[in-house]
Scaffold this active site. Structure first.
Site, PDB file in Angstrom:
ATOM      1  CB  SER A 123      -1.099  -0.113   0.935  1.00 50.48           C
ATOM      2  OG  SER A 123       0.286  -0.122   2.787  1.00 50.48           O
ATOM      3  CG  HIS A 148      -1.766   4.187   3.884  1.00 50.38           C
ATOM      4  ND1 HIS A 148      -2.764   3.900   4.194  1.00 50.38           N
ATOM      5  CD2 HIS A 148      -1.023   2.987   3.475  1.00 50.38           C
ATOM      6  CE1 HIS A 148      -3.017   2.639   4.334  1.00 50.38           C
ATOM      7  NE2 HIS A 148      -2.119   2.059   3.596  1.00 50.38           N
TER       8      HIS A 148
END
Length: 379
Positions: free
Chosen positions: A281, A332
């Site tokens: 991610s 992230h």
């Protein structure tokens, strides 16, 4: 051949159009509510709008309305193109004696009146920004010959721009995207065969192990997932984003963006996340950052998609990460920042200047160096 006679205004308009489009990279803007006037835009310039107005304006009251209308249209363009500042020059070719341009003081819109190209020399702003405008509009051709030359040059410039857009936006086979998806899936199969915990022990992002010398975990953890749902979500995002960005940037640049983003996300994770962290991610958020920067440069084409889809998707995912436990939002955010910075350094085809790329590399090295220092020394 019958001689074609151009009016003063027609010849001025054609010469100005030829210069701003072929020499300065401006493009015509199609607008509603702007009749009998020409708007040109170059979003890469600090002077984004050139407006050529052959209409007759009789007095200051009409000029005041014209300026109001210009500002309203500029606000719409600014909103649509994500421009933080928007400056313009309005070039008037037909003003009445009762118009006094000195009465209109505006920082964002410069007002210029000309009867010939020589009149442009009266304006310091024009000479400073466009020092070759007089030489590059001094054609020997007259009448029909001038019309044909300017038309041919404009058509040639339009063909060149169309070829560039086709080169950038034409989809290429996304080999690197498929390779990355394949590697992630193969690693997950190994997790199923040998056990998730066993694979994670040797490859997950664990700060203490990395600081002890197992630097490879910053890389390997990008390809390990905590379960089938985790894998499917990340691979779906990669499947959607990857082909577009690989097509826009090319295989090598795309791979560099992906890997650098993943490592940046893992470094950020070391600062804020305790325990083991795995997943692609961080790298995928880096692709979001790359798409933001690319979309900004091509916002004429992608502005609506950025506003309605990309930015809301990024914000939603970040908010979801803050609200839910077990989601490594630090990775992230680190990936998003890293992806944007390395994209600035690598550049956007036909858009980025060398100055922007150099600044991008400087910011990338500063960010990466700071993250390494904080992860290994500052903690």
């Amino acid at each position: 051949m019958e001689q074609m006679i151009l009016s003063r205004n027609d010849e001025l308009v054609m010469r100005l159009l030829h210069y701003f489009i072929t020499e300065e990279g401006y493009s015509p803007v199609i607008l509603h509510g702007a009749q009998n006037e020409i708007w040109l835009e170059n979003l890469e310039s600090d002077l984004k709008i050139i407006r050529i107005v052959p209409n007759y304006i009789h007095n200051d009251e009409q000029m005041n309305f014209d300026l109001f209308k210009t500002k309203q249209i500029m606000k719409k363009i600014k909103h649509k193109t994500f421009s933080f500042q928007m400056k313009a020059i309005s070039i008037f070719l037909n003003l009445g004696e009762n118009v006094h341009l000195k009465n209109f003081d505006n920082d964002n819109v410069s007002l210029i009146e000309i009867d010939s190209l020589e009149d442009l020399k009266r304006y310091d702003e024009v000479q400073t920004r466009f020092p070759r405008i007089f030489e590059d509009t001094d054609f020997k051709e007259k009448g029909l010959e001038l019309f044909v030359k300017i038309t041919e040059d404009l058509n040639k410039k339009n063909e060149e721009d169309s070829a560039k857009m086709e080169d950038v936006f034409k989809m290429k086979k996304p080999m690197i995207t498929y390779l990355l998806i394949g590697i992630n899936c193969i690693i997950f199969l190994l997790e199923l065969i040998f056990g998730l915990n066993q694979v994670a022990i040797y490859g997950a992002n664990i700060a203490d192990y990395i600081k002890a010398g197992e630097i490879y975990r910053l890389f390997t953890s990008m390809f390990i997932h905590a379960g089938i749902l985790h894998l499917l979500c990340n691979m779906y995002c990669l499947y959607i984003l990857g082909p577009q960005l690989e097509s826009f940037f090319g295989k090598i640049k795309f791979l560099l963006i992906y890997l650098f983003s993943g490592i940046s996300g893992n470094l950020m994770s070391m600062l804020f996340t305790s325990g083991a962290s795995v997943g692609a991610s961080g790298a995928i958020f880096g692709l979001f950052g790359a798409m933001l920067y690319f979309g900004y440069h091509y916002r004429v084409y992608l502005g609506n998609i950025m506003k309605s889809q990309l930015i809301p998707l990024i914000l939603m995912n970040l908010l979801f990460g803050f609200a839910m436990k077990g989601i490594d939002n630090a990775a992230h955010i680190g990936g998003l920042i890293g992806g944007a910075l390395i994209t600035i350094a690598l550049g956007v085809k036909y858009r980025s200047t060398n100055f922007e790329k150099i600044n991008g590399w400087i910011m990338t090295f500063i960010f990466f160096g700071f993250m390494i220092y904080m992860a290994f020394v500052g903690m």
